[in-house]
Enzyme design. Sequence first.
Site, PDB file in Angstrom:
ATOM      1  N   LYS A  73       0.916  -1.210  -0.136  1.00 56.38           N
ATOM      2  CA  LYS A  73      -0.364  -0.355   0.272  1.00 56.38           C
ATOM      3  C   LYS A  73       0.955   1.434   0.134  1.00 56.38           C
ATOM      4  CE  LYS A  73      -2.411   0.751   3.557  1.00 56.38           C
ATOM      5  NZ  LYS A  73      -1.340  -0.295   4.431  1.00 56.38           N
ATOM      6  N   ARG A  96       2.441   8.339   6.718  1.00 59.29           N
ATOM      7  CA  ARG A  96       2.401   7.930   8.334  1.00 59.29           C
ATOM      8  C   ARG A  96       3.661   7.647   9.046  1.00 59.29           C
ATOM      9  NH1 ARG A  96      -0.967   2.902  10.356  1.00 59.29           N
ATOM     10  NH2 ARG A  96      -0.521   2.522   8.293  1.00 59.29           N
TER      11      ARG A  96
END
Length: 558
Positions: A73, A96
């Site tokens: 991803k 993140r």
Amino acid sequence: MTDIEIAQKNKMIPIKDVAAKIGITEDKLELYGPYKAKITFDELKTLQKKACEKPGKLILVTAITPTPAGEGKSTVSIGLADGLNKIGKKTVVALREPSLGPCFGVKGGACGGGYAQIVPMEDINLHFTGDIHAISIANNLIATLIDNHIQQGNQLEIDPRTISWKRCMDLNDRSLRNIIVGLGGRLQGVPREDHFTIAVASEIMAIICLSKTISELKERIDRIVIGQNYKRENVTFGQLKCTGAVAALLKDVIKPNLVQTLEKNPAFVHGGPFANIAHGCNSVNATMCALATGDYVVTEAGFAADLGAEKFLDIKCRSAGLKPDAVVIVATIRALKMHGGVAKTDLSAPNTVALEKGFENLKTHIENIAKFGLPSVVAVNKFITDSDEEIKLLQDLCEKIGAKAVLSEGWEKGGNGTTELAKAVAELADSGKADFHHLYEDNLPLTAKIEKIATEIYRAERVDFDPAALKKLKDFEEKGYGKLPVCIAKTQNSISHDPKLIGAPKGFVFPVRDVQLYAGAGFVVALAGDIMTMPGLPKAPAALNIDVDDDGKITGLF
């Protein structure tokens, strides 16, 4: 070459030059060496305002249910951002920060892979700008202040048996899940049971990722419920009157970090809550900075759409007022074959029967995204073992249900390998098809919110609440927390609560064994199955392969 070798051979440009591409001047940066920077408070305020007035298109990247075969991803997110820039779309990616626990455990880092990476890869995967360390210290300062208050007379009459605040560290350490503190006599504290969680599951991490300003940060820290007094009334951290000290530790953490992709495109990398035990999204501030500086923003939410995407849409978007324009669902033919029953050792052999069976997992995630009123496109993260027949079958299966599947070859080719995907995503984001809405309303009872997620997203037949969990949910509502969204902590390896139920399970009973109140972050956590907030290391951790030489060159990271 390995991912780290590719990253180390890349020639980065100064971060001030990366910032200049999106209109941020050097005086608006706080440099952490030549290749990393934080955004100053003044610039952050400017970008927040701009993001509200005229934001870019927001593209969420999610995925099918993870398997040991890997989905990629982050690789697709970075490759897509590079691809969008290749086709002339001014694009910023917002991701993140990696946690050290997975880096030394089984999952590895979170900087992408192959020729779709963010750099400096070693720095980002290890200590980066110190954000997660500061969050750990702030979290543990709260814990020490609670214990000290009890030791020094306990003016608030806190019942030590009810303390819900856990210590944390940014490593996987199962030995710290359940411990006893305060042993050794009266001068050493009050003996009680205590617990550790991994830093990225800390409520402080969630608060950092959802706070826009220091003032909001302090308000949220004030609201943290740390336990109850002997009258069974909630005690908040604000009652200890030490919020300023905790916020002081976090003053730099709230500022987003800016780095670059291998292709010298800007990337905001900030915040790192886990998606299986927290809300799994990068910070609101990083997303807003990206929306203010890019015409298109690619961001991701952890694990699959049942976890990260649902929490992104129901928690982060609700809290920050964000409205996505399109969703990308990452899938691999290898992983879908695993969901169809193929062993990892046999994935290289073509198997259209297993692929068609495993497609049910992808189909469920496509259907779930549509429940939020959002259009989606499937990014097929290509492996060299994928046969033409399998690729064609997957595209046909998607077409039959009204979805589009586009090959993504960012790992091998960087932005050049994602231009077709970029065109499809840009077209979808510009189409105006998005009619975003949340899955549930604020006014629903907490039990009904959990049931709605479990039955509509996970496809459970019903929810089985532990009596103690029901009692706590009722108490939360009586104390005024009933309108909070819910954050379900469950396995990432299945749409259900049971990691053994691969594919697209249906009709199971979803068990909620406990609930926790994150009043500062602004959500209620429901724990399902055997989920742990402090992971353990595998039999052969990634730490076995990591090393550094006399020149400081690191090897073995991935």
